[in-house]
Design an enzyme around this catalytic site. Structure first.
Site, short mmCIF file in Angstrom:
data_model
loop_
_atom_site.label_atom_id
_atom_site.label_comp_id
_atom_site.label_asym_id
_atom_site.label_seq_id
_atom_site.Cartn_x
_atom_site.Cartn_y
_atom_site.Cartn_z
CG HIS A 56 54.45 56.30 25.97
ND1 HIS A 56 53.10 56.51 25.90
CD2 HIS A 56 54.91 56.36 24.68
CE1 HIS A 56 52.74 56.71 24.63
NE2 HIS A 56 53.82 56.61 23.87
CB SER A 116 51.82 55.03 21.43
OG SER A 116 52.22 56.38 21.27
CD GLU A 122 49.51 56.15 26.66
OE1 GLU A 122 50.56 56.65 27.11
OE2 GLU A 122 49.28 56.06 25.45
#
Length: 338
Positions: free
Chosen positions: A306, A142, A236
């Site tokens: 995630h 992230s 992502e």
């Protein structure tokens, strides 16, 4: 100054400026790879919060249980638990924990407790010389994407995009962790049949670069944005509507990243549905518009993002993808043999 001398000087200046502009925001001269060492049960791992603090205090117990299961000891960063707005402490506090863990000989690997936001604030303040002198496993995803790209571009150290310490690790994640970090195995991943989509068929080789789409495009134009030449881009995201994903793909295209890559992997975009589907492009359409015309091997649906069961991706390592199989194979040793 004579006219001829002035013109010569001006010409040299323009050449220098042109050369500088070609290298601006990229790493055109890649540094040699630096490889971390493997670890073993009984070793100490350092846990830090270099971006945001925990939302749920239960995350501390989850992290302790994860590493107890692996037989590893934990050393918490001195400033873990602190808060400064949306940040896990002041910039100075977060920086001190990150530098402290790299400099601590007892700590054999560094695991981020969570992502969040705030990594980019520290990139100009990191001691890259310290990091290169003390190469260690560095794991997170992230917002940690910013650290992965900065550390790779400024030192050449291979870092790892994958589960954070407070994730609820599944047997698949534990197995990956042990195979990678205990046994030093170069990973091979394959998507389950029916759970990935081929964008363009084929096989490609290149350096794995990428991570979170929002964070990656947020550092575009900086010296920490990698040179994607001959790279395999994996991305992502979470909580981004398609129109924002489209905007970020435009930035990837305009920055020159998409024109340089040899292969492309789109992982998971969790909670990325449009609020008003009738007034929105779909993610499939966006990928078709930006990726298919490149004609490079590409697929969607890898277990990156995630999600509970996600791949651990070595950033900077040479890999091969086979988009027809949805597979990713790391082709080289990614740990030091010293």
């Amino acid at each position: 100054m004579r006219k001829r001398t002035f013109i010569k000087t001006l010409g040299l200046g323009l050449v220098s400026l042109s050369t500088a502009n070609r290298g601006w925001g990229s790493r055109s001269n890649r540094l040699p790879l630096i490889l971390p060492s493997t670890i073993k049960p009984g070793d100490t791992v350092g846990i830090i919060t270099p971006s945001s603090p925990l939302v749920d205090e239960r995350g501390y117990a989850i992290a302790e249980e994860n590493f107890r299961t692996l037989g590893l000891r934990i050393k918490w960063g001195r400033h873990v638990g602190e808060r400064d707005g949306h940040l896990a402490g002041t910039d100075e506090a977060r920086l001190a924990d990150l530098h402290g863990m790299f400099n601590d000989e007892e700590v054999k690997a560094i695991i981020c407790l969570r992502g969040g936001s705030g990594a980019a604030r520290l990139l100009d303040k990191l001691d890259y010389g310290l990091i290169s002198r003390h190469p260690k496993i560095f794991l997170g995803y992230s917002d940690i994407t910013a650290y992965h790209q900065a550390i790779y571009t400024q030192t050449g150290l291979v870092t790892f995009h994958g589960a954070v310490a407070n994730s609820k690790w599944t047997p698949m994640v534990f197995s990956q962790f042990e195979n990678l970090f205990f046994k030093g195995m170069s990973p091979t991943y394959a998507a389950e049949p029916g759970k990935f989509r081929i964008l363009n068929g084929g096989i490609a080789e290149g350096r794995l670069l990428g991570g979170n789409l929002t964070v990656l495009t947020g550092i575009a134009g900086s010296k920490y944005y990698p040179d994607f030449e001959d790279g395999i881009l994996f991305i992502e995201d979470v909580g981004e509507e398609p129109y924002r994903v489209d905007r970020m793909f435009s930035q990837l295209a305009l920055s020159g990243a998409l024109s340089k890559i040899k292969g492309f992997i789109f992982g998971q975009c969790t909670d990325c549905e449009a609020k008003n589907p009738e007034n929105s492009l779909t993610l499939e359409r966006i990928l078709d518009d930006y990726i298919r015309p490149l004609g490079i091997p590409a697929f969607r649906g890898a277990s990156i993002g995630h999600i509970d069961e996600q791949y651990i991706m070595p950033v900077g390592a040479k890999a091969q993808i086979d988009s027809a199989k949805g597979s990713i194979t790391v082709l080289e040793t990614i740990f030091s043999t010293k």
